[in-house]
Write a protein that holds these residues in place. Structure first.
Motif, PDB file in Angstrom:
ATOM      1  N   GLY A 116      -7.774  -8.842  -2.433  1.00  0.00           N
ATOM      2  CA  GLY A 116      -9.060  -8.483  -1.838  1.00  0.00           C
ATOM      3  C   GLY A 116      -9.891  -7.808  -2.915  1.00  0.00           C
ATOM      4  O   GLY A 116     -10.906  -8.319  -3.371  1.00  0.00           O
ATOM      5  N   SER A 117      -9.403  -6.664  -3.383  1.00  0.00           N
ATOM      6  CA  SER A 117     -10.082  -5.962  -4.478  1.00  0.00           C
ATOM      7  C   SER A 117      -9.592  -6.474  -5.834  1.00  0.00           C
ATOM      8  O   SER A 117     -10.275  -6.344  -6.836  1.00  0.00           O
ATOM      9  N   GLY A 118      -8.401  -7.022  -5.861  1.00  0.00           N
ATOM     10  CA  GLY A 118      -7.814  -7.482  -7.123  1.00  0.00           C
ATOM     11  C   GLY A 118      -7.071  -6.390  -7.868  1.00  0.00           C
ATOM     12  O   GLY A 118      -6.541  -6.613  -8.965  1.00  0.00           O
ATOM     13  N   THR A 177       3.132  -9.254  -0.525  1.00  0.00           N
ATOM     14  CA  THR A 177       2.529  -7.918  -0.497  1.00  0.00           C
ATOM     15  C   THR A 177       2.767  -7.160   0.812  1.00  0.00           C
ATOM     16  O   THR A 177       2.509  -5.955   0.868  1.00  0.00           O
ATOM     17  N   ASN A 179      -4.286  -1.605   6.288  1.00  0.00           N
ATOM     18  CA  ASN A 179      -2.984  -1.309   5.683  1.00  0.00           C
ATOM     19  C   ASN A 179      -2.989  -0.037   4.833  1.00  0.00           C
ATOM     20  O   ASN A 179      -2.008   0.699   4.812  1.00  0.00           O
ATOM     21  N   LYS A 212       0.838  -1.205   0.000  1.00  0.00           N
ATOM     22  CA  LYS A 212       0.000   0.000   0.000  1.00  0.00           C
ATOM     23  C   LYS A 212       0.879   1.262   0.000  1.00  0.00           C
ATOM     24  O   LYS A 212       0.446   2.314  -0.454  1.00  0.00           O
ATOM     25  N   GLN A 264      -0.429 -13.525  -6.406  1.00  0.00           N
ATOM     26  CA  GLN A 264      -0.748 -12.504  -5.410  1.00  0.00           C
ATOM     27  C   GLN A 264      -2.047 -12.835  -4.686  1.00  0.00           C
ATOM     28  O   GLN A 264      -3.006 -13.313  -5.299  1.00  0.00           O
ATOM     29  N   GLY A 285      -4.187  -5.102  -7.440  1.00  0.00           N
ATOM     30  CA  GLY A 285      -2.793  -5.452  -7.707  1.00  0.00           C
ATOM     31  C   GLY A 285      -2.669  -6.333  -8.949  1.00  0.00           C
ATOM     32  O   GLY A 285      -1.702  -6.221  -9.711  1.00  0.00           O
TER      33      GLY A 285
END
Ligand SMILES: *Cc1c(COP(=O)(O)O)cnc(C)c1O
Length: 413
Positions: free
Chosen positions: A233-235, A372, A132, A105, A230, A237
């Motif tokens: 969560g949201s994707g 991450t 984070n 982040k 990876q 990345g």
């Protein structure tokens, strides 16, 4: 540096540089297009080596961290992989990894804030987060003095620490509720005069900041890796890795292939896993999830340029990982690589284990594992981490006028 335009993936039209949505009402993501076609790293610290492909004119020299790619020995031996590379995003000074809040982040927060500074906005940036993200933005706000408003569920306050002594540019509002209550309140405040939303996956600075993971890896491996692992969560990345790979394709020196995205989620709370596998998923916020950052009830999945498109374009896969599998992978990674990691990336390690076992990847494939977040324990040895604390607590019913006044007061000192 960073000469670019922002365009809509649906209608193709060029948008304002700071836009989060297409001005013609399309729902697709906006994307950057950089004038510079080849990746020539600058003599600048951290992510700013890649400033030609970041939406900023100048580097933010107070944010010197970046991803660190190294070739794995420990994990590679365990799995019999010849070309396993780790992108370490956290604090590990022995490998020159110095992200200040121990997760990737930090890669998103720095360009986002730099862009705001360059736009000369006097608006207060509103960030709703489960942990984070808030920590990363709080850090960068304290070093730059950019005012920032963090809205967090009161349960995650313990995750909000800082190495800084003065935090006067940060206001923390704790909501008696879950992440969604925090997001809802954040949206209401961001709609008021003097406040602006950071935009999440829609913010090109966040995505291109995360994209530096793949750029750094390509320089070390000397080609685009064939596989990218990876935990998501949201994707976002995953989308960022895909976009960075397309830029490298245009460069021409790193291959004309895309990395297969191997995205990992934590079962049973795995919305992206369920969407990809056409299953129903439960909508309530999980208590026993391995890491809260891996749960996002409404990821940018179906929108143009979103997670679904990224998976389809890269022939990607989505893995479901149980807590037990994650715990095992977590222990194994720390033992053989010699650094502590956050819970989320352990889920990615578990997915890699599954892929090796099922023969999904071959021993000589080039694999990039995105760790991450990590090195929090390592950082505690070097720094005093003090809690950010909470400025304002709000209950279920909020008097918006009063709340906004109280927030404004906080910045006057
Ligand atoms: C946010 C976060 C993730 C998930 O990232 P997305 O790509 O946004 O889904 C994974 N690991 C860590 C440590 C994170 O902080």
């Amino acid at each position: 540096m960073g000469e670019y335009e922002v365009y809509c993936l649906e209608c193709g039209s060029v948008q304002d540089e700071d836009a989060l949505h297409c001005r013609y009402g399309d729902d697709a993501l906006l994307r950057t297009r950089y004038a510079v076609e080849q990746l020539n790293p600058r003599h600048l610290p951290g992510i700013w080596r890649f400033i030609d492909w970041l939406p900023a004119q100048e580097p933010l020299l107070e944010a010197r961290g970046g991803p660190v790619t190294y070739k794995s020995r420990g994990l590679a031996d365990e799995f019999g992989l010849d070309e396993l590379y780790i992108s370490f995003n956290g604090y590990w000074p022995e490998r020159d990894a110095r992200l200040p809040t121990c997760s990737f982040k930090d890669l998103e927060a720095a360009p986002t804030i730099q862009r705001l500074i360059e736009q000369g906005t006097s608006e207060i940036l509103v960030v709703a987060s489960a942990g984070n993200t808030a920590r990363a933005f709080a850090h960068i706000a304290t070093v730059t003095g950019q005012p920032i408003l963090l809205i967090v569920p009161s349960g995650v306050l313990s995750k909000l620490w800082t190495t800084r002594t003065s935090t006067s540019s940060v206001c923390v509002v704790a909501v008696d509720g879950d992440y969604y209550d925090a997001i809802a309140l954040g949206q209401r405040i961001a709609g008021r005069d003097g406040f602006t939303s950071e935009g999440g996956a829609r913010n090109v600075a966040r995505r291109d900041g995360m994209g530096t993971v793949l750029l750094d890896a390509a320089l070390i491996i000397r080609e685009i890796p064939q596989h990218y692992f990876q935990a998501v969560g949201s994707g976002t990345g995953g989308i960022a890795a895909w976009e960075a790979a397309m830029r490298l394709n245009r460069d021409g020196r790193f291959g004309d292939h895309l990395p297969r995205l191997h995205l990992a989620q934590n079962l049973p709370h795995a919305p992206i896993y369920s969407l990809w596998h056409d299953q129903q998923h439960e909508g309530k916020f999980p208590e026993d999830i391995y890491d809260e950052v891996l749960y996002n009830r409404s990821p940018p999945y179906a929108i143009g340029g979103g997670v679904h498109d990224a998976l389809e374009a890269t022939k990607g896969r989505v893995y479901g990982v149980t807590n037990r599998e994650a715990r095992m992978a977590h222990r194994m990674f720390e033992e053989v690589e010699g650094i502590d990691i956050l819970p989320a990336p352990a889920v990615a390690v578990a997915a890699l284990i599954k892929a090796v076992k099922s023969g999904e990847i071959s021993p000589d494939d080039t694999v990039l594992l995105n760790i991450t977040g990590g090195g929090l324990e390592r950082q505690r040895e070097d720094y005093d981490l003090s809690p950010l604390g909470c400025d304002i607590e709000v209950g279920p019913t909020v008097d918006m006028g009063k709340l906004v006044d109280r927030i404004r007061e906080k910045y006057e000192y």
